[in-house]
Design an enzyme around this catalytic site. Sequence first.
Site, short mmCIF file in Angstrom:
data_model
loop_
_atom_site.label_atom_id
_atom_site.label_comp_id
_atom_site.label_asym_id
_atom_site.label_seq_id
_atom_site.Cartn_x
_atom_site.Cartn_y
_atom_site.Cartn_z
N ASP A 1 -10.60 3.84 4.39
CA ASP A 1 -10.65 2.38 4.29
C ASP A 1 -12.05 1.86 4.60
OD1 ASP A 1 -9.28 -0.06 3.92
OD2 ASP A 1 -8.97 -0.31 6.07
N GLN B 1 -4.46 -1.62 9.70
CA GLN B 1 -4.44 -2.93 9.06
C GLN B 1 -5.14 -3.98 9.93
OE1 GLN B 1 -3.59 -3.47 6.02
NE2 GLN B 1 -3.32 -5.66 5.87
N LYS C 1 0.84 -1.20 0.00
CA LYS C 1 0.00 0.00 0.00
C LYS C 1 0.87 1.25 0.00
CE LYS C 1 -3.82 -2.49 2.06
NZ LYS C 1 -4.58 -2.89 3.25
#
Length: 296
Positions: A136, A113, A69
């Site tokens: 996200d 994450q 990423k």
Amino acid sequence: MPLYVFNWEKGMMSMTIRPFILDGNEVAANIKALVEGDVKKLIAGGIIPCLATILVGDDPASATYVRMKANACKRLGIQSVRIELPGETTTEQLIREIQQLNENPGVHGILLQHPVPHHIDERAAFDAISIEKDVDGVTTQGFAQNAFGFAAFPSCTPAAIIAILDHYRLPVLGKHAVVIGRSPILGKPVSAMLLNKDATVTTCHSKTVNLEEFVRAADIVVAAVGKPRFVKGDWVKPGAVVLDAGYNPGNIGDVDYEACLPHVSAITPVPAGVGPVTIATLLKHTVAAAMKAQGY
Ligand SMILES: Nc1nc(=O)c2c([nH]1)NC[C@@H]1CN(c3ccc(C(=O)N[C@@H](CCC(=O)O)C(=O)O)cc3)C=[N+]21
């Protein structure tokens, strides 16, 4: 496109379906090309779009994804700040880190994450991310707004699945979509997003009885279970569209790709299917958050 070929075993002409391979790299390139213009605009105005990634613990697979990423950001001129916290970090400490990023005007997007170590309250940590920076799509508020069709950033993998369907103009309206998996950042939001595109949606999960029978009825199959090669070839209705959101160790999807190929009309491979589009979507959301923060 159906193709009639002579089947020597049956001694007659029969139809085989030539499967269309949905190319995630092509869709990702398309998304990134669209984002590039906005990155230039921001940089010309003295603003560098910035994504903060948070990795808790030392799971090597998670570290790889976070690195991918960050690299993708770099290639597009997006800054990335990588925060790595030890596995013993408490929920409170993690939330404090997130709050600092919320308050930092130089950070436009925050990615925590998943998964975090078991002793951490992941939901509380996700919900500490401010809605403006939730690129996200992991907050309760973001999920709800997205499910109701308002302008929040959807979770990246569900958005990637929709982007692939849109890119290849695969019809969703009126289709029976079967989603396998109900996780908060994948199965559940993609079910809501397919519903918002007028599909008839069935969400299957670990307690579903006769799961194969639901899959056999599906025009669109979304595999988001986290079990390698879970979806078998003979579960798939002839001509179905299959999207594989699996990312099992060794780059193995949730779909038995080779076995499904003869039955499908279109399918995403792993790798080079949903994965690259997920990352492109994250970049797109980060730049959109920066544009919004700058009043564009
Ligand atoms: N908060 C959060 N958001 C996420 O979006 C998130 C997450 N946590 N946790 C883990 C999963 C997994 N995930 C992937 C993204 C890209 C690839 C990807 O691009 N894979 C390449 C191959 C990978 C390689 O080459 O090693 C491909 O499919 O072609 C895979 C997996 C995002 N996730």
